[in-house]
Design a protein around this motif. Structure first.
Motif, PDB file in Angstrom:
ATOM      1  N   ARG A  43      -0.930  -6.105 -12.105  1.00 45.03           N
ATOM      2  CA  ARG A  43      -0.547  -6.139 -10.698  1.00 45.03           C
ATOM      3  C   ARG A  43      -1.330  -5.073  -9.933  1.00 45.03           C
ATOM      4  O   ARG A  43      -1.370  -3.912 -10.341  1.00 45.03           O
ATOM      5  N   CYS A  44      -1.950  -5.478  -8.845  1.00 46.39           N
ATOM      6  CA  CYS A  44      -2.721  -4.546  -8.008  1.00 46.39           C
ATOM      7  C   CYS A  44      -1.759  -3.617  -7.260  1.00 46.39           C
ATOM      8  O   CYS A  44      -0.879  -4.078  -6.527  1.00 46.39           O
ATOM      9  N   ALA A  45      -1.931  -2.295  -7.470  1.00 45.45           N
ATOM     10  CA  ALA A  45      -1.031  -1.331  -6.833  1.00 45.45           C
ATOM     11  C   ALA A  45      -1.236  -1.304  -5.322  1.00 45.45           C
ATOM     12  O   ALA A  45      -0.278  -1.180  -4.556  1.00 45.45           O
ATOM     13  N   ALA A  46      -2.481  -1.436  -4.883  1.00 43.73           N
ATOM     14  CA  ALA A  46      -2.763  -1.392  -3.438  1.00 43.73           C
ATOM     15  C   ALA A  46      -2.127  -2.589  -2.736  1.00 43.73           C
ATOM     16  O   ALA A  46      -1.507  -2.443  -1.669  1.00 43.73           O
ATOM     17  N   CYS A  47      -2.254  -3.787  -3.326  1.00 43.26           N
ATOM     18  CA  CYS A  47      -1.646  -4.977  -2.714  1.00 43.26           C
ATOM     19  C   CYS A  47      -0.121  -4.865  -2.729  1.00 43.26           C
ATOM     20  O   CYS A  47       0.549  -5.197  -1.751  1.00 43.26           O
ATOM     21  N   TYR A  48       0.445  -4.383  -3.851  1.00 42.98           N
ATOM     22  CA  TYR A  48       1.908  -4.301  -3.943  1.00 42.98           C
ATOM     23  C   TYR A  48       2.469  -3.362  -2.873  1.00 42.98           C
ATOM     24  O   TYR A  48       3.520  -3.630  -2.278  1.00 42.98           O
ATOM     25  N   GLU A 103     -11.188  -7.389 -11.126  1.00 41.68           N
ATOM     26  CA  GLU A 103     -11.239  -7.278  -9.673  1.00 41.68           C
ATOM     27  C   GLU A 103      -9.987  -7.979  -9.147  1.00 41.68           C
ATOM     28  O   GLU A 103      -9.607  -9.028  -9.655  1.00 41.68           O
ATOM     29  N   CYS A 104      -9.346  -7.387  -8.133  1.00 40.34           N
ATOM     30  CA  CYS A 104      -8.135  -8.017  -7.588  1.00 40.34           C
ATOM     31  C   CYS A 104      -8.532  -9.259  -6.789  1.00 40.34           C
ATOM     32  O   CYS A 104      -9.353  -9.182  -5.885  1.00 40.34           O
ATOM     33  N   ARG A 105      -7.899 -10.385  -7.123  1.00 39.63           N
ATOM     34  CA  ARG A 105      -8.275 -11.628  -6.434  1.00 39.63           C
ATOM     35  C   ARG A 105      -7.690 -11.691  -5.022  1.00 39.63           C
ATOM     36  O   ARG A 105      -8.016 -12.580  -4.246  1.00 39.63           O
ATOM     37  N   HIS A 106      -6.809 -10.744  -4.693  1.00 42.20           N
ATOM     38  CA  HIS A 106      -6.214 -10.746  -3.353  1.00 42.20           C
ATOM     39  C   HIS A 106      -6.996  -9.869  -2.386  1.00 42.20           C
ATOM     40  O   HIS A 106      -7.310 -10.279  -1.284  1.00 42.20           O
ATOM     41  N   CYS A 107      -7.288  -8.628  -2.803  1.00 38.22           N
ATOM     42  CA  CYS A 107      -7.948  -7.692  -1.884  1.00 38.22           C
ATOM     43  C   CYS A 107      -9.425  -7.497  -2.221  1.00 38.22           C
ATOM     44  O   CYS A 107     -10.149  -6.864  -1.441  1.00 38.22           O
ATOM     45  N   GLY A 108      -9.850  -8.026  -3.369  1.00 33.43           N
ATOM     46  CA  GLY A 108     -11.268  -7.974  -3.723  1.00 33.43           C
ATOM     47  C   GLY A 108     -11.735  -6.627  -4.265  1.00 33.43           C
ATOM     48  O   GLY A 108     -12.908  -6.466  -4.595  1.00 33.43           O
TER      49      GLY A 108
HETATM   50 ZN   LIG Z   1      -5.325  -6.017  -4.500  1.00 27.69          ZN
END
Ligand SMILES: [Zn+2]
Length: 291
Positions: free
Chosen positions: A206-211, A229-234
């Motif tokens: 789980r991406c900490a920045a996105c969460y 690589e986070c697929r949400h924030c890149g």
């Molecule tokens: Zn992210």
């Protein structure tokens, strides 16, 4: 709020992703000479302490306020008063326990007289501070910012035994967009944790920045196993960070209380407003006394 709480105004709503700003209020006294006390789940939920005379009454009899229901508890053989010493019990054989009797007069869970055994290693909470201050400070990088969830395997294997589960936590990163009061030099420093080794290639992460931005984006930052690589924030994983898993024992007290409030029976969180961190037993774990 329950009678006797020190909140002058309801807490104002906080910014998305931030807890509500707590009201700053002067302490008030409960002037009635009833002699009996009261404990309220409002104290666990709001962090605003009940009046001292309610929490430490003359007689060891308490009205329990569980949010929408009132019940009665009393101690036939009260423990010696150790208000506010906060000390760990170092006696041989651990912390002595004492009995609490609990009466719930109303159906569907009552009428029921329950016998509880309470061990309070930190004693009873002392008087509330003279002023209630907000305790939300700008997070220190590495401190736990949020508990995401309990581990589903642990919950399935050991239902109800939340003190044995692992918890997913999001650590704070240095973020100029996160608001919060600067921590005064004399305030206790929160415990900080290392990000540690990257998630194993076989596990989703789980991406900490996105969460940390989930209230704005409704994105909870889950990524497939093996991706770097986070697929949400890149962002690359090393840059955005990832959530980590800690055992209940590893959690600081604040997060232990938070997990207990979610997973423990309400009566445990309610009694812990007077006896912080108390162990509460009531026989059949699947049938806690209702408050
Ligand atoms: Zn992210």
């Amino acid at each position: 709020a329950a009678p006797g709480t020190a909140a002058a105004d309801p807490p104002a709503g906080g910014a998305p992703g931030q807890p509500p700003a707590a009201a700053v209020a002067e302490k008030v006294s409960w002037t009635s000479e009833l002699g009996v006390g009261m404990l309220s789940l409002d104290e666990a939920d709001s962090g605003v302490p009940l009046a001292d005379h309610l929490v430490s009454p003359e007689k060891n009899i308490f009205i329990l306020h569980g949010g929408d229901h009132f019940t009665l508890a009393w101690m036939p053989n009260p423990p010696p008063s150790r208000d506010g010493d906060g000390a760990k019990e170092e006696e041989e054989g651990g912390t002595p326990s004492f009995d609490v009797l609990h009466w719930n007069g109303l159906p569907p869970a009552g009428p029921r007289l329950a016998h509880l055994t309470v061990a309070a290693p930190s004693g009873s909470r002392g008087p509330a501070p003279v002023r209630h201050r907000p305790t939300y400070y700008k997070p220190v990088p590495g401190q736990i910012q949020d508990v995401v969830q309990a581990h589903s395997d642990d919950k399935a294997i050991r239902p109800g035994m939340y003190e044995t589960w692992r918890y997913e936590v999001q650590l704070a990163v240095d973020d100029p967009n996160v608001s919060g009061e600067e921590r005064p030099p004399d305030a206790p420093r929160p415990r900080v944790f290392e990000q540690g080794p990257p998630p194993s290639p076989g596990s989703s992460w789980r991406c900490a920045a996105c969460y940390s931005k989930r209230f704005e984006t409704m994105c909870f930052g889950v990524n497939e196993a093996g991706s770097e690589e986070c697929r949400h924030c890149g962002k690359r994983r090393e840059e955005c960070g990832w959530t980590i898993w800690l055992t209940y024992e590893e959690l600081p007290n604040a997060q232990k209380g938070q997990c207990a409030r979610v997973h423990a029976p309400k009566i445990v969180s309610l009694l812990r407003t007077k006896w912080p961190g108390a162990k509460v037993e009531y026989g059949d774990r699947s049938n806690p006394p209702a408050v």
